[in-house]
Design an enzyme around this catalytic site. Structure first.
Site, PDB file in Angstrom:
ATOM      1  N   LYS A   1       0.872  -1.180   0.000  1.00 36.78           N
ATOM      2  CA  LYS A   1       0.000   0.000   0.000  1.00 36.78           C
ATOM      3  C   LYS A   1       0.902   1.221   0.000  1.00 36.78           C
ATOM      4  CE  LYS A   1      -3.587   2.207   2.841  1.00 36.78           C
ATOM      5  NZ  LYS A   1      -4.420   2.026   4.066  1.00 36.78           N
TER       6      LYS A   1
ATOM      7  N   ASP B   1     -14.520   1.890   9.887  1.00 38.68           N
ATOM      8  CA  ASP B   1     -14.771   1.893   8.444  1.00 38.68           C
ATOM      9  C   ASP B   1     -14.957   0.478   7.904  1.00 38.68           C
ATOM     10  OD1 ASP B   1     -15.206   3.038   5.943  1.00 38.68           O
ATOM     11  OD2 ASP B   1     -13.077   3.127   5.441  1.00 38.68           O
TER      12      ASP B   1
END
Length: 169
Positions: A6, A98
Site C-alpha cells: 500500500k 470503516d
C-alpha cells in the site's frame, strides 16, 4: 513470498510521524488470524509504503464474482470470522470505524481478514471524534445523526449491515 504493498499518497518527513499513524499503531499491536498482517513499514524519499500479507481479493469482489447467492453456512462463516476479529480488536483497545465489504479481505468464505485501519481509533481515546467516518451504507445511527461521542458498537452495526447485503439463499 507474495505480498501486497500500500503506497500512501502524502509525504512523511520523519519516522516519528510514521509511527504516530493510527494504522501503524493499531496493526503493530494486533495479531489475529482474521486481521491482515502488517509485515513491514518502509519510508523512502519521504514516501511511505506498507507491506502486508497477500490476500487475493475482498468481500465485495467475492460477492460480485459469485454467480449464486451465498449459502447461509457461507454467510455464517464470514460473519463469524469478522466478529472474532472485532472481539479481539475491541478487547485490545481498538475500533475500526470503516468496516465495509471492500475492507474485508478474502479469497473464499473460509478465510476472511479485516483490513484498512486508516480510520481506526483507540477505545480509550477521548471523544469528540469526527462525525464523518465510514461509508454511509454501513454507518451506525449515532454517526448518521452526527454524534461525535461513539465507540466500538459502531463496528458491530457495520457487521450487521454487511450481513444484510451478503444475499443469503
Amino acid at each position: 513470498e507474495k505480498v501486497a504493498i500500500k503506497t500512501m499518497k502524502r509525504k512523511y518527513h520523519s519516522w516519528n510521524e510514521v509511527m504516530d499513524l493510527r494504522e501503524v499503531k493499531s496493526l503493530k499491536k494486533l495479531n489475529h488470524p482474521n486481521v491482515v498482517k502488517l509485515k513491514e513499514v518502509i519510508r523512502e524519499n519521504n514516501r511511505l509504503y506498507f507491506v502486508f500479507e497477500y490476500v487475493k481479493g475482498d468481500l465485495l469482489g467475492l460477492m460480485r464474482d459469485t454467480a449464486d447467492l451465498f449459502s447461509e453456512a457461507a454467510v455464517r462463516t464470514i460473519i463469524f470470522q469478522i466478529l472474532q476479529a472485532l472481539a479481539y480488536m475491541h478487547r485490545n483497545g481498538f475500533f475500526h470505524r470503516d468496516l465495509k465489504p471492500e475492507n474485508i479481505l478474502c479469497s473464499s468464505p473460509d478465510m476472511v481478514k479485516i483490513a484498512d485501519f486508516g480510520l481506526a481509533r483507540e477505545i480509550r481515546s477521548s471523544p469528540p471524534y469526527t462525525d464523518y467516518v465510514s461509508t454511509r451504507w454501513y454507518r451506525a445511527p449515532e454517526v448518521l445523526l452526527r454524534s461525535t461521542n461513539y465507540s466500538s458498537p459502531i463496528d458491530v452495526w457495520a457487521v450487521g449491515c454487511i450481513m444484510a447485503v451478503s444475499d443469503v439463499t
